[in-house]
Structures are given as structure tokens and as C-alpha cells.
Design a protein around this motif. Structure first.
Motif, PDB file in Angstrom:
ATOM      1  N   LEU A  65       0.919  -1.161  -0.130  1.00  0.00           N
ATOM      2  CA  LEU A  65       0.056  -0.078   0.109  1.00  0.00           C
ATOM      3  C   LEU A  65       1.039   1.172   0.119  1.00  0.00           C
ATOM      4  CD1 LEU A  65      -2.742  -1.143   2.616  1.00  0.00           C
ATOM      5  CD2 LEU A  65      -2.908  -0.740   0.101  1.00  0.00           C
ATOM      6  N   ARG A  66       1.945   1.133   0.735  1.00  0.00           N
ATOM      7  CA  ARG A  66       3.004   2.459   0.725  1.00  0.00           C
ATOM      8  C   ARG A  66       3.634   2.535  -0.704  1.00  0.00           C
ATOM      9  NH1 ARG A  66       7.149   2.103   5.112  1.00  0.00           N
ATOM     10  NH2 ARG A  66       8.073   0.953   3.461  1.00  0.00           N
ATOM     11  N   ASP A  67       4.085   1.416  -1.068  1.00  0.00           N
ATOM     12  CA  ASP A  67       4.667   1.565  -2.495  1.00  0.00           C
ATOM     13  C   ASP A  67       3.796   2.198  -3.445  1.00  0.00           C
ATOM     14  OD1 ASP A  67       6.684   0.230  -1.306  1.00  0.00           O
ATOM     15  OD2 ASP A  67       6.414  -1.574  -2.261  1.00  0.00           O
ATOM     16  N   CYS A  68       2.655   2.172  -3.624  1.00  0.00           N
ATOM     17  CA  CYS A  68       1.739   2.636  -4.647  1.00  0.00           C
ATOM     18  C   CYS A  68       1.155   3.915  -4.021  1.00  0.00           C
ATOM     19  CB  CYS A  68       0.682   1.915  -5.073  1.00  0.00           C
ATOM     20  SG  CYS A  68      -0.713   1.324  -3.984  1.00  0.00           S
ATOM     21  N   GLY A  69       1.630   4.521  -2.968  1.00  0.00           N
ATOM     22  CA  GLY A  69       1.064   5.857  -2.291  1.00  0.00           C
ATOM     23  C   GLY A  69      -0.205   6.010  -1.819  1.00  0.00           C
ATOM     24  N   LEU A  70      -0.694   4.866  -1.272  1.00  0.00           N
ATOM     25  CA  LEU A  70      -1.927   4.880  -0.727  1.00  0.00           C
ATOM     26  C   LEU A  70      -1.917   5.279   0.852  1.00  0.00           C
ATOM     27  CD1 LEU A  70      -3.876   1.746  -2.299  1.00  0.00           C
ATOM     28  CD2 LEU A  70      -4.362   4.313  -2.749  1.00  0.00           C
TER      29      LEU A  70
END
Length: 142
Positions: A65-70
């Protein structure tokens, strides 16, 4: 004689970052994490307790989730705190997804998945043991 058909240009462009976003949203456990984070900032320990999953599993989903900016993370001492980066846009995206699924007659809806106790939604205290049929592994319900 074969007729040549002219094709219209695509209505939208697709790139790898969009694929990563939809991959992140395709996992019910990650949707449950996002739903819980919509209530405010939480430590990893809080998320582990809420979802009744191993810390390593929760951390893996949080990284996606962090890798795609959410979501974003901040450190405070030894604790890592997570929060949604843009709750309003995420709400709009999930509402649109639910409307698209409902309009197409697809089931289950995003709303149903978010409230399914087998994937971390639903009322607190839900039986999540293998005997209760609510156990989860890293890839979702067994």
C-alpha cells in the motif's frame, strides 16, 4: 473481400503505476487495512490486533500500500505509525468501484468485502478461528 475497420483511439492511457494501484486494491486484506486506516493513524501493532494476522503479513500488505502511495508512514521511537495519504480520493475511488460493480451486476461489491468478517471487516469479536471458518492466510480466506 475483407472490409477494413477503422478503430477509434483508446479512451484512456494505462501505465504500470495504475497496474500497481489496482493490484494493491485487489486484495481484500489490504482493503480491510485501508478501511481501518480511514478511522485515523494506527501503529502496526494496532493493525495486527485488529486483523488478527501475523505482524509479517500485515507489514507485507502495508509495504504494498505504501509503494503505490495509498498510505504513508512516520516513525515515533520504535513504533511505525500509518495513515492514508488522501482519504477523500480513496473514498471516491472505492465508491466509484462499488458503483461500477453494482451497475455491471457483479458481486460481491467492494462494500460487502469491506464488511466481511473473514477479511478483517465486520463487527469486533468475530470468530476468526479455523473452526469458525474465518481464518485467514497471507492470500486471504482459506
Amino acid at each position: 473481400m475483407a472490409m477494413q475497420m477503422d478503430s477509434a483511439p483508446p479512451l484512456f492511457e494505462v501505465d504500470e503505476s495504475q497496474a500497481a494501484l489496482f493490484h494493491a486494491l485487489a486484495e481484500p486484506t489490504r482493503l480491510a487495512l485501508l478501511q481501518h486506516l480511514s478511522t485515523g493513524e494506527h501503529r502496526v501493532r494496532d493493525l495486527v490486533d485488529h486483523l488478527h494476522l501475523a505482524q509479517s503479513t500485515v507489514s507485507k500488505h502495508l509495504a504494498c500500500l505504501r509503494d503505490c502511495g495509498l498510505i504513508s508512514m512516520r516513525s515515533e521511537g520504535r513504533a511505525s505509525w500509518f495513515s492514508l495519504t488522501d482519504p477523500g480520493r480513496l473514498h471516491s475511488l472505492l465508491a466509484l468501484a462499488s458503483a461500477m460493480l453494482s451497475g455491471a451486476g457483479a458481486a460481491p461489491t467492494v462494500h460487502e468485502l469491506l464488511h466481511d468478517p473473514r477479511v478483517g471487516g465486520g463487527p469486533a469479536g468475530t470468530d476468526r478461528t479455523p473452526d469458525g471458518g474465518g481464518a485467514l492466510d497471507e492470500d486471504g480466506p482459506r
